[in-house]
Design a protein around this motif. Structure first.
Motif, PDB file in Angstrom:
ATOM      1  N   LYS A   1       9.590  14.031  35.468  1.00  0.00           N
ATOM      2  CA  LYS A   1      10.299  13.132  34.557  1.00  0.00           C
ATOM      3  C   LYS A   1      10.554  13.802  33.206  1.00  0.00           C
ATOM      4  CE  LYS A   1      11.568   8.734  33.609  1.00  0.00           C
ATOM      5  NZ  LYS A   1      12.534   7.933  34.394  1.00  0.00           N
ATOM      6  N   ASN A   2       9.703  14.764  32.861  1.00  0.00           N
ATOM      7  CA  ASN A   2       9.806  15.443  31.569  1.00  0.00           C
ATOM      8  C   ASN A   2      10.382  16.846  31.686  1.00  0.00           C
ATOM      9  OD1 ASN A   2       8.439  13.807  29.175  1.00  0.00           O
ATOM     10  ND2 ASN A   2       7.373  13.302  31.079  1.00  0.00           N
ATOM     11  N   GLY A   3      11.101  17.095  32.780  1.00  0.00           N
ATOM     12  CA  GLY A   3      11.921  18.296  32.875  1.00  0.00           C
ATOM     13  C   GLY A   3      11.251  19.557  33.348  1.00  0.00           C
ATOM     14  N   TYR A   4      10.095  19.449  34.002  1.00  0.00           N
ATOM     15  CA  TYR A   4       9.382  20.646  34.455  1.00  0.00           C
ATOM     16  C   TYR A   4       9.924  21.127  35.803  1.00  0.00           C
ATOM     17  CZ  TYR A   4       5.585  20.530  30.990  1.00  0.00           C
ATOM     18  OH  TYR A   4       4.853  20.579  29.822  1.00  0.00           O
ATOM     19  N   ASN A   5      10.067  22.446  35.944  1.00  0.00           N
ATOM     20  CA  ASN A   5      10.210  23.064  37.259  1.00  0.00           C
ATOM     21  C   ASN A   5       8.816  23.146  37.878  1.00  0.00           C
ATOM     22  OD1 ASN A   5      12.972  23.518  37.290  1.00  0.00           O
ATOM     23  ND2 ASN A   5      12.801  25.510  36.280  1.00  0.00           N
ATOM     24  N   GLN A   6       8.678  22.768  39.158  1.00  0.00           N
ATOM     25  CA  GLN A   6       7.352  22.698  39.754  1.00  0.00           C
ATOM     26  C   GLN A   6       7.303  23.368  41.124  1.00  0.00           C
ATOM     27  OE1 GLN A   6       5.039  18.923  38.745  1.00  0.00           O
ATOM     28  NE2 GLN A   6       7.103  18.107  38.914  1.00  0.00           N
ATOM     29  N   ARG A   7       6.272  24.177  41.305  1.00  0.00           N
ATOM     30  CA  ARG A   7       6.007  24.798  42.595  1.00  0.00           C
ATOM     31  C   ARG A   7       4.518  24.735  42.883  1.00  0.00           C
ATOM     32  NH1 ARG A   7       9.514  30.459  42.371  1.00  0.00           N
ATOM     33  NH2 ARG A   7      11.535  29.467  41.907  1.00  0.00           N
ATOM     34  N   PHE A   8       4.202  24.718  44.168  1.00  0.00           N
ATOM     35  CA  PHE A   8       2.806  24.797  44.598  1.00  0.00           C
ATOM     36  C   PHE A   8       2.764  25.729  45.785  1.00  0.00           C
ATOM     37  CE2 PHE A   8      -1.451  23.805  45.600  1.00  0.00           C
ATOM     38  CZ  PHE A   8      -2.005  23.155  44.503  1.00  0.00           C
ATOM     39  N   ILE A   9       1.790  26.639  45.805  1.00  0.00           N
ATOM     40  CA  ILE A   9       1.732  27.624  46.886  1.00  0.00           C
ATOM     41  C   ILE A   9       0.410  27.527  47.641  1.00  0.00           C
ATOM     42  CG2 ILE A   9       3.318  29.149  45.656  1.00  0.00           C
ATOM     43  CD1 ILE A   9       1.039  31.011  45.011  1.00  0.00           C
ATOM     44  N   PHE A  10       0.524  27.654  48.961  1.00  0.00           N
ATOM     45  CA  PHE A  10      -0.620  27.604  49.869  1.00  0.00           C
ATOM     46  C   PHE A  10      -0.637  28.867  50.725  1.00  0.00           C
ATOM     47  CE2 PHE A  10       0.477  23.061  49.374  1.00  0.00           C
ATOM     48  CZ  PHE A  10      -0.749  22.532  49.000  1.00  0.00           C
ATOM     49  N   GLY A  11      -1.829  29.343  51.023  1.00  0.00           N
ATOM     50  CA  GLY A  11      -1.967  30.449  51.957  1.00  0.00           C
ATOM     51  C   GLY A  11      -2.096  29.981  53.386  1.00  0.00           C
ATOM     52  N   SER A  12      -1.724  28.747  53.648  1.00  0.00           N
ATOM     53  CA  SER A  12      -1.838  28.144  54.971  1.00  0.00           C
ATOM     54  C   SER A  12      -0.615  27.276  55.212  1.00  0.00           C
ATOM     55  CB  SER A  12      -3.127  27.312  55.063  1.00  0.00           C
ATOM     56  OG  SER A  12      -3.175  26.357  54.006  1.00  0.00           O
ATOM     57  N   ASP A  13      -0.651  26.453  56.246  1.00  0.00           N
ATOM     58  CA  ASP A  13       0.458  25.566  56.573  1.00  0.00           C
ATOM     59  C   ASP A  13       0.462  24.375  55.617  1.00  0.00           C
ATOM     60  OD1 ASP A  13       2.267  23.793  57.670  1.00  0.00           O
ATOM     61  OD2 ASP A  13       1.489  23.937  59.714  1.00  0.00           O
ATOM     62  N   LYS A  14       1.561  24.176  54.924  1.00  0.00           N
ATOM     63  CA  LYS A  14       1.628  23.107  53.918  1.00  0.00           C
ATOM     64  C   LYS A  14       1.473  21.720  54.523  1.00  0.00           C
ATOM     65  CE  LYS A  14       6.666  22.370  53.911  1.00  0.00           C
ATOM     66  NZ  LYS A  14       7.873  22.345  53.061  1.00  0.00           N
ATOM     67  N   HIS A  15       1.788  21.582  55.820  1.00  0.00           N
ATOM     68  CA  HIS A  15       1.747  20.272  56.459  1.00  0.00           C
ATOM     69  C   HIS A  15       0.321  19.804  56.733  1.00  0.00           C
ATOM     70  CE1 HIS A  15       6.056  20.492  57.012  1.00  0.00           C
ATOM     71  NE2 HIS A  15       5.933  21.642  57.627  1.00  0.00           N
ATOM     72  N   PHE A  16      -0.645  20.713  56.682  1.00  0.00           N
ATOM     73  CA  PHE A  16      -2.013  20.358  57.043  1.00  0.00           C
ATOM     74  C   PHE A  16      -2.524  19.216  56.165  1.00  0.00           C
ATOM     75  CE2 PHE A  16      -6.657  20.833  56.690  1.00  0.00           C
ATOM     76  CZ  PHE A  16      -6.992  20.723  58.030  1.00  0.00           C
ATOM     77  N   ALA A  17      -2.937  18.140  56.800  1.00  0.00           N
ATOM     78  CA  ALA A  17      -3.533  16.963  56.140  1.00  0.00           C
ATOM     79  C   ALA A  17      -2.586  16.268  55.173  1.00  0.00           C
ATOM     80  CB  ALA A  17      -4.823  17.355  55.411  1.00  0.00           C
ATOM     81  N   GLY A  18      -1.282  16.549  55.273  1.00  0.00           N
ATOM     82  CA  GLY A  18      -0.324  15.848  54.429  1.00  0.00           C
ATOM     83  C   GLY A  18      -0.234  16.350  53.007  1.00  0.00           C
ATOM     84  N   ARG A  19      -0.677  17.595  52.764  1.00  0.00           N
ATOM     85  CA  ARG A  19      -0.616  18.127  51.397  1.00  0.00           C
ATOM     86  C   ARG A  19       0.820  18.232  50.903  1.00  0.00           C
ATOM     87  NH1 ARG A  19      -4.062  23.491  52.332  1.00  0.00           N
ATOM     88  NH2 ARG A  19      -2.382  23.653  53.866  1.00  0.00           N
ATOM     89  N   ASP A  20       1.729  18.607  51.809  1.00  0.00           N
ATOM     90  CA  ASP A  20       3.135  18.706  51.417  1.00  0.00           C
ATOM     91  C   ASP A  20       3.686  17.344  51.021  1.00  0.00           C
ATOM     92  OD1 ASP A  20       2.827  17.884  54.102  1.00  0.00           O
ATOM     93  OD2 ASP A  20       4.871  18.508  54.607  1.00  0.00           O
ATOM     94  N   ALA A  21       3.281  16.297  51.755  1.00  0.00           N
ATOM     95  CA  ALA A  21       3.775  14.950  51.457  1.00  0.00           C
ATOM     96  C   ALA A  21       3.353  14.500  50.071  1.00  0.00           C
ATOM     97  CB  ALA A  21       3.282  13.974  52.516  1.00  0.00           C
ATOM     98  N   LEU A  22       2.115  14.782  49.698  1.00  0.00           N
ATOM     99  CA  LEU A  22       1.632  14.427  48.360  1.00  0.00           C
ATOM    100  C   LEU A  22       2.507  15.052  47.284  1.00  0.00           C
ATOM    101  CD1 LEU A  22      -0.437  13.411  46.253  1.00  0.00           C
ATOM    102  CD2 LEU A  22      -1.796  15.454  46.743  1.00  0.00           C
ATOM    103  N   LEU A  23       2.858  16.321  47.466  1.00  0.00           N
ATOM    104  CA  LEU A  23       3.596  17.051  46.440  1.00  0.00           C
ATOM    105  C   LEU A  23       5.091  16.787  46.491  1.00  0.00           C
ATOM    106  CD1 LEU A  23       1.640  20.388  46.875  1.00  0.00           C
ATOM    107  CD2 LEU A  23       1.519  18.893  44.879  1.00  0.00           C
ATOM    108  N   GLU A  24       5.632  16.678  47.692  1.00  0.00           N
ATOM    109  CA  GLU A  24       7.077  16.510  47.814  1.00  0.00           C
ATOM    110  C   GLU A  24       7.506  15.063  47.582  1.00  0.00           C
ATOM    111  OE1 GLU A  24       7.704  18.212  51.648  1.00  0.00           O
ATOM    112  OE2 GLU A  24       7.591  20.284  50.916  1.00  0.00           O
ATOM    113  N   THR A  25       6.622  14.127  47.865  1.00  0.00           N
ATOM    114  CA  THR A  25       6.910  12.719  47.580  1.00  0.00           C
ATOM    115  C   THR A  25       6.930  12.471  46.085  1.00  0.00           C
ATOM    116  OG1 THR A  25       5.867  11.974  49.639  1.00  0.00           O
ATOM    117  CG2 THR A  25       6.118  10.331  47.916  1.00  0.00           C
ATOM    118  N   HIS A  26       6.100  13.176  45.366  1.00  0.00           N
ATOM    119  CA  HIS A  26       5.919  12.917  43.932  1.00  0.00           C
ATOM    120  C   HIS A  26       6.418  14.093  43.098  1.00  0.00           C
ATOM    121  CE1 HIS A  26       3.657   9.247  44.656  1.00  0.00           C
ATOM    122  NE2 HIS A  26       3.051   9.880  45.639  1.00  0.00           N
TER     123      HIS A  26
END
Length: 404
Positions: free
Chosen positions: A154-179
């Motif tokens: 909302k305040n104009g930040y570019n955002q990335r998150f990096i994992f050394g594994s599969d992002k789909h594991f346990a819904g981690r991608d959903a937490l970040l991509e939903t929000h």
């Protein structure tokens, strides 16, 4: 049969299935109107969070199972020998919120004790108390909650998150991509961009040595853009049961896990030293945290048999935090994952109305936290309740079916 038994045992601890059991059981119960939520949960409102004119960048380093307890007794830990000398030094030179006068941190509460749950708590001030809902095209993850990454977007930040594994594991991608629509790079992303061989795989995906190198590349790219940025990363080499030993790891401890802990400590310090040489460093806040306590098994634990688990804490370190007046508030604090949500924003220089968001309190303030007002047992009891308030965050309005 022995292998099958070991596999089930490993899965039980690795995925915190014992915690899921209580969550699943609660789903059969009638939701209640929680007085605890009414009184203690502060709905994050964008207009109540004011950023400074010059916005700082944010780097979040979640260190898998990293505890301040891995330090020696002299420095506030529970080990005979300090397994994290570099993090100990960095914490002393910067800000470490502690439950004591020395190196310390926070315990796990209900719904915070495994990775995606810890991320949920640290980013939203809420426990993980749900069964992730799969829809036709996506996974819904607390769609009505407002999280750290929502606020940054909302305040104009570019955002990335990096994992050394599969992002789909346990819904981690959903937490970040939903929000906040965070751009998530995982092992498949790096393979698809020819940064890893297509058939590469060790441990949970790829080792932390590569993760930190990719983080340097990501930061160099983000820093060239005009917008402020958030980069998050999650290490994995210290994951239970025994960690992963790469070529950089020492081999002078009495068990592989201790070597993995020492290696993570050294690699994190090396990465931070590199960051310190970059032009964007002074304009960047670093939030370094253990995601949760190490999940001991009967076969693998760095602690002695008589260690009191209630004395263990995951580590937190803040570098380049904006608040100036904080000395009286950082030590002898009882706090939890929830408090990291407003505290990270405060570290960026944000002004937060009444110093509270979600179940969290800005630790730079003198506002008492949940753990400073209630017992751990009472908090866990209240958080485990299937409440109407949580379901309103978990489901869209048309899917809410509260029994009257």
């Amino acid at each position: 049969m022995a292998f099958f038994t070991f596999a089930i045992f490993h899965l039980f601890f690795a995925l915190h299935i014992k915690d899921y059991f209580s969550i699943i059981k609660n789903y059969d119960e009638k939701p209640v109107d929680s007085i605890f939520y009414q009184n203690e949960y502060i709905v994050p409102e964008y207009e109540n969070i004011v950023f400074p004119d010059k916005k700082k960048n944010l780097v979040i380093i979640l260190l898998e199972s990293m505890e301040s307890s891995f330090a020696d007794a002299e420095n506030g830990g529970l080990m005979q020998k300090n397994l994290i000398p570099n993090l100990t030094k960095i914490a002393k030179e910067n800000i470490n919120f502690s439950d004591s006068e020395t190196l310390g941190g926070a315990p796990d509460l209900f719904g915070t004790g495994w990775t995606v749950a810890a991320m949920t708590a640290k980013f939203s001030g809420l426990p993980y108390n749900m069964i992730v809902q799969k829809n036709a095209n996506h996974v819904s993850f607390l769609p009505n909650a407002v999280t750290l990454t929502d606020i940054l977007a909302k305040n104009g930040y570019n955002q990335r998150f990096i994992f050394g594994s599969d992002k789909h594991f346990a819904g981690r991608d959903a937490l970040l991509e939903t929000h906040g629509n965070v751009e998530v790079h995982d092992i498949e992303w790096y393979k698809n961009h020819n940064m890893l061989p297509k058939n590469y795989g060790v441990f949970w995906g790829f080792e932390d040595e590569k993760l930190f190198e990719y983080a340097k590349w990501e930061l160099s790219e983000l820093s060239e853009q005009e917008k402020p940025f958030m980069l998050g990363l999650l290490t994995v080499d210290t994951h239970m049961p025994s960690g992963y030993i790469c070529e950089k790891c020492p081999a002078d401890e009495d068990m592989p896990l201790k070597n993995a802990i020492r290696c993570s400590d050294a690699q994190t310090a090396e990465f931070l030293a590199w960051c310190k040489t970059q032009d964007w460093y002074t304009d960047t806040v670093f939030a370094i945290m253990g995601d949760h306590l190490f999940m001991d098994t009967a076969q693998t634990t760095p602690f002695s048999p008589d260690t009191d688990k209630n004395a263990r804490r995951w580590i937190d370190i803040f570098i380049n935090a904006t608040p100036v007046i904080f000395t009286q508030n950082i030590k002898n604090r009882e706090f939890s994952d929830f408090d990291m949500f407003p505290t990270m924003l405060s570290a960026l220089g944000c002004k937060i109305r009444n110093n509270r968001l979600g179940f969290g309190v800005d630790l730079f303030s003198s506002e008492p936290t949940l753990l400073e007002r209630f017992s751990k047992e009472e908090i866990n009891k209240q958080l485990s309740v299937r409440s109407k308030q949580y379901l309103e965050l978990e489901f869209s309005k048309d899917k809410l079916k509260f029994e009257q």
